[in-house]
Write a protein that holds these residues in place. Structure first.
Motif, short mmCIF file in Angstrom:
data_model
loop_
_atom_site.label_atom_id
_atom_site.label_comp_id
_atom_site.label_asym_id
_atom_site.label_seq_id
_atom_site.Cartn_x
_atom_site.Cartn_y
_atom_site.Cartn_z
N ASN A 71 57.24 -103.91 -57.43
CA ASN A 71 56.19 -105.26 -57.52
C ASN A 71 56.03 -106.73 -56.55
N THR A 72 56.90 -105.87 -55.21
CA THR A 72 56.96 -106.82 -54.20
C THR A 72 55.76 -106.42 -53.57
N LEU A 73 55.11 -105.36 -53.37
CA LEU A 73 54.19 -104.30 -52.84
C LEU A 73 52.84 -105.61 -53.73
N ILE A 74 52.74 -105.36 -54.77
CA ILE A 74 51.22 -106.20 -55.34
C ILE A 74 51.92 -107.47 -55.71
N THR A 75 52.53 -108.06 -55.89
CA THR A 75 52.48 -109.40 -55.86
C THR A 75 51.84 -110.04 -54.20
N GLU A 76 52.88 -109.16 -53.54
CA GLU A 76 52.74 -109.79 -51.90
C GLU A 76 51.27 -109.92 -51.25
N THR A 77 50.68 -108.89 -52.01
CA THR A 77 49.10 -108.17 -51.39
C THR A 77 48.36 -108.68 -52.29
N PHE A 78 48.17 -109.54 -54.01
CA PHE A 78 47.36 -109.06 -55.19
C PHE A 78 47.62 -110.67 -55.07
N ASP A 79 46.40 -111.51 -55.77
CA ASP A 79 47.50 -112.91 -56.11
C ASP A 79 46.99 -112.17 -57.86
N VAL A 80 47.90 -111.72 -58.52
CA VAL A 80 48.65 -110.62 -60.07
C VAL A 80 49.48 -111.61 -60.26
N ASN A 81 49.71 -110.87 -61.98
CA ASN A 81 50.74 -111.21 -62.44
C ASN A 81 51.68 -110.16 -62.83
N THR A 82 52.75 -110.04 -62.97
CA THR A 82 53.14 -108.33 -62.71
C THR A 82 54.49 -108.49 -63.99
N GLN A 83 54.39 -107.30 -64.97
CA GLN A 83 56.02 -107.70 -66.14
C GLN A 83 56.94 -106.62 -65.69
N LEU A 84 57.54 -105.94 -66.08
CA LEU A 84 58.62 -104.41 -65.03
C LEU A 84 59.13 -104.23 -66.38
N PHE A 85 59.05 -103.18 -66.99
CA PHE A 85 59.54 -102.41 -68.07
C PHE A 85 60.36 -100.78 -67.51
N ASP A 86 61.48 -101.01 -67.86
CA ASP A 86 62.43 -99.43 -67.69
C ASP A 86 61.86 -98.46 -68.63
N ASN A 87 61.20 -98.19 -69.51
CA ASN A 87 60.96 -96.76 -70.12
C ASN A 87 59.75 -97.42 -71.16
N LEU A 88 58.36 -96.66 -71.30
CA LEU A 88 57.75 -96.48 -72.29
C LEU A 88 57.56 -97.53 -74.21
#
Length: 116
Positions: A19-36
């Motif tokens: 999450n940190t790598l992606i949001t600090e590098t790209f102008d995108v939103n993320t959502q995090l899930f701990d399982n499929l």
């Protein structure tokens, strides 16, 4: 429409790092899930531009995601992340990155899929 990336991994540290790598590098939103299952049940699958998923999780294989997306007729790109790359049969349309993740390789695939 803004790009939304789903991140599925049973390890909190890996989810947070991605999450940190992606949001600090790209102008995108993320959502995090701990399982499929949590991801598949969220009701917003159609909104994702890209999905990053662990392969081996206690709740089941992340590779099931490709089958689920196919059944739902959703053409959402998936980048799989695994410490067990050698155990996964190669498939032309599946990208699997080895843990620990090479940031440059991950970013290259994200840019390609999201056309950034």
């Amino acid at each position: 429409m803004e790009n939304l990336i789903g991140i599925i991994d049973d390890e909190l540290e890996v989810r947070d790092l991605l999450n940190t790598l992606i949001t600090e590098t790209f102008d995108v939103n993320t959502q995090l899930f701990d399982n499929l299952d949590e991801f598949l049940e969220n009701g917003k699958i159609h909104q994702y531009s890209l999905i990053l998923s662990d392969v081996h999780m206690p709740s089941g294989s992340g590779l099931r995601l490709s089958r689920e997306l196919e059944q739902l007729k959703m053409n959402i790109p998936v980048i799989y992340i695994s410490g067990f790359v050698d155990l996964i049969p190669p498939k032309e349309d599946i990208i699997i990155l080895r843990k620990p993740i090479n940031n440059d390789e991950l970013f290259k695939h994200i840019k390609s899929y999201l056309k950034l």
